[in-house]
Structures are given as structure tokens and as C-alpha cells.
Design a protein around this motif. Structure first.
Motif, short mmCIF file in Angstrom:
data_model
loop_
_atom_site.label_atom_id
_atom_site.label_comp_id
_atom_site.label_asym_id
_atom_site.label_seq_id
_atom_site.Cartn_x
_atom_site.Cartn_y
_atom_site.Cartn_z
N HIS A 164 -5.36 56.77 1.93
CA HIS A 164 -5.75 56.83 3.34
C HIS A 164 -4.53 57.04 4.25
CE1 HIS A 164 -9.20 54.79 1.49
NE2 HIS A 164 -9.92 55.24 2.49
N ALA A 165 -3.50 57.69 3.71
CA ALA A 165 -2.23 57.80 4.43
C ALA A 165 -2.39 58.48 5.78
CB ALA A 165 -1.22 58.56 3.57
N TYR A 166 -3.14 59.57 5.83
CA TYR A 166 -3.30 60.29 7.09
C TYR A 166 -3.99 59.42 8.12
CZ TYR A 166 -4.97 63.78 10.44
OH TYR A 166 -5.24 64.48 11.58
N ILE A 167 -5.01 58.69 7.70
CA ILE A 167 -5.73 57.81 8.63
C ILE A 167 -4.80 56.72 9.15
CG2 ILE A 167 -7.57 56.09 8.77
CD1 ILE A 167 -7.94 58.86 6.26
N LEU A 168 -3.95 56.17 8.29
CA LEU A 168 -3.02 55.13 8.71
C LEU A 168 -2.00 55.67 9.71
CD1 LEU A 168 -4.35 53.62 6.35
CD2 LEU A 168 -2.09 52.76 5.72
N ARG A 169 -1.48 56.84 9.46
CA ARG A 169 -0.47 57.40 10.38
C ARG A 169 -1.09 57.74 11.73
NH1 ARG A 169 1.55 60.53 5.18
NH2 ARG A 169 3.26 59.15 4.57
N GLU A 214 -15.70 56.81 3.46
CA GLU A 214 -16.19 57.10 4.81
C GLU A 214 -15.04 57.40 5.76
OE1 GLU A 214 -19.44 57.42 6.10
OE2 GLU A 214 -19.71 57.63 3.94
N LEU A 215 -13.94 56.67 5.65
CA LEU A 215 -12.79 56.93 6.51
C LEU A 215 -12.18 58.30 6.22
CD1 LEU A 215 -11.06 53.43 6.58
CD2 LEU A 215 -12.17 54.60 8.49
N GLN A 216 -12.16 58.69 4.95
CA GLN A 216 -11.63 60.01 4.59
C GLN A 216 -12.55 61.15 5.01
OE1 GLN A 216 -11.29 59.31 0.40
NE2 GLN A 216 -9.11 58.81 0.49
N ARG A 217 -13.82 60.83 5.22
CA ARG A 217 -14.79 61.86 5.62
C ARG A 217 -14.75 62.11 7.13
NH1 ARG A 217 -19.88 61.91 1.96
NH2 ARG A 217 -20.84 62.79 3.82
N THR A 218 -14.05 61.29 7.86
CA THR A 218 -13.97 61.46 9.31
C THR A 218 -13.06 62.65 9.61
OG1 THR A 218 -14.22 59.08 9.63
CG2 THR A 218 -13.39 60.35 11.48
N ASP A 235 -3.88 66.98 9.34
CA ASP A 235 -4.23 67.63 10.61
C ASP A 235 -4.47 69.12 10.37
OD1 ASP A 235 -1.73 68.95 10.48
OD2 ASP A 235 -0.76 67.44 11.72
N ALA A 236 -4.99 69.77 11.41
CA ALA A 236 -5.39 71.16 11.27
C ALA A 236 -4.22 72.07 10.90
CB ALA A 236 -6.04 71.64 12.58
N ALA A 237 -3.07 71.84 11.50
CA ALA A 237 -1.91 72.69 11.24
C ALA A 237 -1.46 72.61 9.78
CB ALA A 237 -0.76 72.32 12.17
N THR A 238 -1.48 71.39 9.23
CA THR A 238 -1.07 71.20 7.84
C THR A 238 -2.02 71.90 6.89
OG1 THR A 238 -0.05 69.07 8.36
CG2 THR A 238 -0.61 69.48 6.06
N LEU A 239 -3.32 71.74 7.11
CA LEU A 239 -4.31 72.37 6.25
C LEU A 239 -4.24 73.89 6.37
CD1 LEU A 239 -7.25 69.92 6.94
CD2 LEU A 239 -6.07 70.21 4.77
N ALA A 240 -4.05 74.38 7.60
CA ALA A 240 -3.94 75.83 7.79
C ALA A 240 -2.73 76.38 7.07
CB ALA A 240 -3.87 76.15 9.28
N GLY A 241 -1.65 75.59 7.05
CA GLY A 241 -0.43 76.01 6.40
C GLY A 241 -0.61 76.30 4.92
N HIS A 242 -1.61 75.65 4.29
CA HIS A 242 -1.87 75.90 2.87
C HIS A 242 -2.32 77.33 2.62
CE1 HIS A 242 -2.73 71.29 2.33
NE2 HIS A 242 -1.44 71.57 2.46
N PHE A 243 -2.83 77.99 3.66
CA PHE A 243 -3.25 79.37 3.54
C PHE A 243 -2.31 80.31 4.31
CE2 PHE A 243 -7.04 77.09 2.36
CZ PHE A 243 -7.60 77.87 1.36
#
Length: 602
Positions: free
Chosen positions: A140-145, A406-410, A562-570
Motif C-alpha cells: 500500500h506504499a502509494y496510498i501511504l505516501r 479496497e484501498l488499492q482499488r481506489t 499517480d497518472a504520470a508514473t503509469l503513463a511513463g510505463h508506455f
């Protein structure tokens, strides 16, 4: 355009036999008890803002226990809440459903308060140390940050608790008022030569009639109905925007927009780059509107011509035909996507029939595990097919999130449109293959029309909301002022593409998206979703097999970065206006083709 085929209602019996069943009553009580038990665990564990916390074995154990229980409670309460909501949205006159929804409010307030306490507690921790020492925390690292960052924008604990509690009789109550009033709004309209009292959803569906006079009458009847009910809706809008402004200021956000950007996991640079590209595309969308007016044989489009059908107007898409087409075409991408869609139709996940008491529009909601429910007011034309495909894309996204907590699905709204736009594009591209000239015109028109709504109309809504938020800082706004702000936003965006004398001053009353105190600026994420989805589709076309290998994992990970990180994968840079322009170039090419087809006679 009509069809005699009966349209499906979704199957809720697989969850509980009914709202008045012993099974539901027992689980309803159990869900509320679990929320109260979670509150007791928070109290016993000291889950609140603290100044003396050290990440040791005991604290790590407490964190893991709290997160595991919190995820379980969220999963249970979500199923109960969505089950009730499905009855409310399909029949706002259902008094049992409305009563159950009201009963659940206190538990939802408690959960909101617990979420605030958890965020404040996590803000007191060295979350990086916790992530390093706990597998659960690492998952849950992203949620914690994000919680660490959000904790900076929190009021004192007592104030946050009070704000959550008051929301039941403030923002959420005004939101409920809008939903109930608009879903029960009855409009006098001439249909089949007779004046009838029909729901607003039926009136708005007339916007896609092939007969201009029918569209005009529906438009005028709609405006008259909104005028009659505008005062309470204006009160609701003023109250919600005032509340959001107050809370944003008290939480030390520069504006409601800054709070919204954080919620949607993008920054101002991304928003500005996207909006610049959008505004640069307006002349192209106006070219499309002029070409459509020419094809319709009129000098200029009126507001009620926006959704007028073109091309093969005698094609009726029955629901069964839509089902088969979607299942088959999803299979061109993957068997997994096709099988999923077939399951959704087979298991009764879809409510498609417009009827009294049912709200307008379309949406998809996760119900439990990998299962969703799709809400639509199905129209037997290609637009109805693409709307259905769009919402099934949301359901497929939920399906890929099925194994997450559930937290990861948010996930933010910006990424929530990823699969829906992608699936809609699959359907549009498939329909264009082997289509006749008239069919190509109809398909392209539906696709460009949708893009125009998400780029041009969304910009008008964004501009409207910005102006309302700013002016609401000084005082409440009258119905006439709200109308004028909306009209000016439409003039600025549609320009000469539409007849300036036939715009829609009450669009602020129509769109339920404005009436959420918890999700302000419920507009630009749709544009982000469209253009991000188109950008992904372009990547798919360039290298299909490589793209397929990473696509489902992308959907599964949308709550983990976040969106930028996920977009960076492509290989996508969201700060670059060039990316957004390239996505819009896909639409421009369709506009070019549309203009060429509508200029020729055969």
C-alpha cells in the motif's frame, strides 16, 4: 427511433433476495456493526494525529491489523451501499431503498471520519520506514505516501470529524435533493401526436431523433421544465460550491481546483498542457459542426441538433445486436475481454430500460470482488452501442482490480476512464470496417460527436465551474446569473459552430456532476480519460502484442501510482502538450474524413 424489444433490468437477487429480505436485513446490520467495531479498534489503537510515534514492531503490527480490518469493512459496506444505490438510481420513488440509504448515512459518516483519522495518523509516521518494515505497508506504499501528503491539508481532528458529520445534512443532502428532483421531473411533451407526461430521461433521449421538429419540441419542453425547477437546484449548487470553497480554504488549498488536482493524481502542468491542446482543437471541432449542419441541410446547428443522427438513419440497433457486436469486437483485442463482456450480459449486470423514476445518463459501479453493475438508458442507435461499450470498459477495469484490496482499488477519475475510452474506440474502429459510405458517416459522426462533448463541452463546463467557484466566494448566485455564466462558457467554446440563440442555459441544472461536495470539478477528468485512452490506443496500433502484455496490468495498477508514473510505463509524458495534441490528431483525422464524406453526394 423506436424498438419493441424489451430492455433488461439488472439482476440484484444474486446479492440479496430483496431490500425487504431477512438476508439483506441481517447483512445490513452486520455491515454497520463492523463499522462500529472498526471505530473501536481505531480508538483502542490510538489511530489519530500523534506527535510521539516511532515505527517499531508494535506499531507495525497495529498498522497491519488496522489496514486488514479497514479493507474488509470497506469491501462489505461497499456491496451493501451499491446494492441500495442500484434501487435508488433505477427508481427514486422506492421509499424502502431511500430509507435504507438514509439509515446507512451514519455508518458512511463514521467511515469518512475514520478515513480522516487514518490519514492524520499516517501523516504522523515515517512512512518510508514503515514501508521498508512491512509487506502490507509495501503493498500500500502509494496510498501511504499520498496520505502523508494529504495530512498537510487537514483541519484539526475535531474539525474534520465535524465536517464529515455535517456533510450528511449539507453537501450530501443537497446532492440527494438534485438527484431526487431531476429523476422525478415530469415533462409535458408531444409524442406520437399526443401530449404526454414523460420522465426527463425520455425527453433528453429525443435529442437523437431523426426528426428536427421532434428535437426542437423536446429541447423547448426541457428548458421549460428546468426553468420551473431551477430555484431549488440553484440553492443546491450554491450551497455545495460554498461548502467546497470553505473547506478548501480551511484545509490550506489555494483553491478548490488545487484540491481536485490532488484527488485526481495530476498536477497543474498536466492540466494546463491538456487544456491548451484542447483549445487549439476548437477550430477543428467547429469544422465538424459546420459539416454536420451542411449534411443536415440547415445553415447552422442549434443546440438541439448536436445529437441529430446522420448517415444510415434507418438502422436500429436492438439490444441483442449491440450485445453480439460488442462481444465479438472485444474479441479482436483479447479473448479475456470478450469473455468478460459475455459474462456481464449473461449474468444480468446491465439495467438498460428508461422508465419513470430512473435517473438519466449512464454509469458503472463496482459491486463486489470482480463484479460490477452497468446503468444506461439504452437508445437503439449506434450511440447507444458505444455508451454500452464505454460502461462495460469501466466494468472490465473493475474486473482487473478484482484481486486488489479496497484501498488499492481506489483510483482517481483521470485514470477511471482509461478502459472505457479504449473499449469505446475498439467498437468505433471495428464498425468502420466494411461500412458503406452512409454507415461510415453515421459511425464517424457518433465518434466525433462524443469527442466534441468531452473536449468542447467539457471545457465549457470546466470554465463554468471555475467562474462559479470564484464568484461564490463573494455571495450566492441567482438562477439568471448561473444561466449567463453557462451561456458565456458555451459561446466561448462552441463559437460559431452553434447558433448562439439556441444554447442551453440550464446545463448547470442537468449535470449531476456539479452536485458533489466530495468530487468538485467532475469534468476535466473525462477529457483526460478520452485523450489518455486515445493515446494508449495509438500505442496499441503501433505494437499490438507488446501493448496487450502490459494493458491488463496497467488497469490493475491504477490505484498503485499517480497518472504520470503509469503513463511513463508506455513512454508518455503528460507534461508535454505534444502528447495531448497527438491524441487529438486521431480525432482530427476522423474530422477530415467526415468532412470529405459529407461533401460528396454518393
Amino acid at each position: 427511433m423506436t424498438t419493441t424489444q424489451s430492455l433488461p433490468h439488472w439482476n440484484m437477487d444474486v446479492v440479496y433476495p430483496g431490500l425487504d429480505s431477512p438476508e439483506f436485513a441481517q447483512d445490513f446490520a452486520a455491515a454497520i456493526a463492523e463499522v462500529n467495531s472498526l471505530a473501536q479498534l481505531f480508538d483502542a489503537s490510538g489511530i489519530e494525529k500523534r506527535d510521539d510515534l516511532n515505527v517499531d514492531d508494535q506499531l507495525t503490527h497495529t498498522f497491519e491489523q488496522v489496514i486488514d480490518r479497514y479493507n474488509a469493512v470497506l469491501a462489505h459496506i461497499t456491496t451493501v451501499y451499491v446494492y441500495i444505490s442500484c434501487f435508488v438510481s433505477t427508481n427514486s420513488r422506492d421509499e424502502v431503498a431511500q430509507a435504507r440509504a438514509s439509515e446507512l448515512e451514519n455508518a458512511l459518516v463514521t467511515l469518512s471520519q475514520l478515513d480522516t483519522r487514518l490519514t492524520a495518523w499516517l501523516g504522523s509516521l515515517d512512512v518510508e520506514r514503515l514501508i521498508a518494515h512491512s509487506t502490507v505497508a509495501s503493498d500500500h506504499a502509494y496510498i501511504l505516501r499520498r496520505a502523508k501528503e494529504q495530512s498537510v491539508h487537514m483541519m484539526a481532528p475535531a474539525e474534520e470529524a465535524l465536517a464529515a458529520e455535517l456533510n450528511t445534512s449539507a453537501g450530501r443532502a443537497w446532492e440527494k435533493l438534485h438527484s431526487n428532483v431531476t429523476s422525478q421531473l415530469s415533462v409535458t411533451l408531444e409524442l406520437d401526436g399526443q401530449r404526454q407526461q414523460v420522465p426527463m430521461s425520455v425527453v433528453r433521449n429525443q435529442a437523437s431523433s431523426a426528426q428536427r421538429e421532434t428535437r426542437r419540441r423536446a429541447y423547448e419542453a426541457e428548458l421549460a421544465a428546468w426553468k420551473e425547477t431551477a430555484v431549488p437546484l440553484a440553492a443546491a449548487l450554491n450551497s455545495i460550491k460554498g461548502e467546497v470553497n470553505t473547506l478548501a480554504r480551511r484545509r490550506h488549498w489555494e483553491s478548490a481546483l488545487d484540491a481536485s488536482l490532488f484527488t485526481n493524481s495530476i498536477d497543474r502542468q498536466t492540466l494546463d498542457a491538456m487544456m491548451r491542446a484542447a483549445r487549439a482543437s476548437f477550430p477543428d471541432f467547429r469544422r465538424y459542426m459546420h459539416a454536420k449542419a451542411h449534411a443536415l441541410g440547415i445553415p447552422q446547428l442549434a443546440w438541439y441538433d448536436i445529437f441529430a443522427p446522420l448517415g444510415t438513419t434507418d438502422r436500429v440497433w436492438t439490444f441483442n445486436e449491440a450485445e453480439q457486436f460488442i462481444v465479438d469486437q472485444f474479441g479482436t483485442f483479447s479473448e479475456r475481454l470478450s469473455s468478460f463482456a459475455a459474462r456481464a450480459f449473461r449474468e444480468g449486470w446491465i439495467d438498460a430500460e428508461p422508465r419513470p423514476g430512473k435517473r438519466d445518463g449512464a454509469y458503472c459501479t463496482p459491486l463486489r470482488a470482480d463484479e460490477s453493475r452497468v446503468f444506461t438508458n439504452y437508445k437503439p442507435n449506434f450511440d447507444g452501442v458505444t455508451t454500452l461499450a464505454h460502461e462495460l470498459g469501466h466494468a472490465y477495469h473493475n474486473f482487473n482490480l478484482g484481486d486488489r484490496t479496497e484501498l488499492q482499488r481506489t483510483l482517481p477519475m483521470t485514470l477511471a476512464e482509461t478502459a472505457s475510452i479504449f473499449c469505446e474506440t475498439i467498437i468505433n474502429q471495428a464498425a468502420l470496417k466494411n461500412a458503406t459510405r452512409q454507415e461510415r458517416i453515421a459511425i464517424l459522426e457518433a465518434s466525433i460527436q462524443g469527442a466534441c462533448q468531452v473536449v468542447v463541452d467539457i471545457t465549457s463546463r470546466f470554465q463554468f465551474e471555475q467562474n462559479v467557484f470564484e464568484r461564490r466566494k463573494q455571495r450566492e448566485l441567482s438562477v439568471d446569473e448561473l444561466n449567463e455564466i453557462m451561456l458565456q462558457a458555451q459561446r466561448d467554446t462552441y463559437g460559431d459552430g452553434l447558433d448562439q440563440q439556441t444554447l442551453h442555459p440550464y446545463m448547470w441544472a442537468v449535470k449531476g456532476h456539479y452536485y458533489s461536495s466530495e468530487l468538485s470539478y467532475y469534468n476535466y477528468p473525462y477529457m483526460f480519460g478520452l485523450l489518455f485512452g486515445l493515446g494508449l490506443y495509438a500505442r496499441y496500433q503501433q505494437d499490438p502484442e507488446t501493448f496487450k502484455k502490459g494493458y491488463d496490468e496497467l488497469l490493475s495498477s491504477t490505484g498503485l501510482a499517480d497518472a504520470a508514473t503509469l503513463a511513463g510505463h508506455f513512454g508518455i509524458d503528460l507534461h508535454s502538450e505534444a502528447f495531448w495534441t497527438a491524441s487529438l490528431d486521431i480525432v482530427r483525422r476522423d474530422i477530415d474524413t467526415f468532412c470529405e464524406l459529407t461533401r460528396t453526394k454518393s
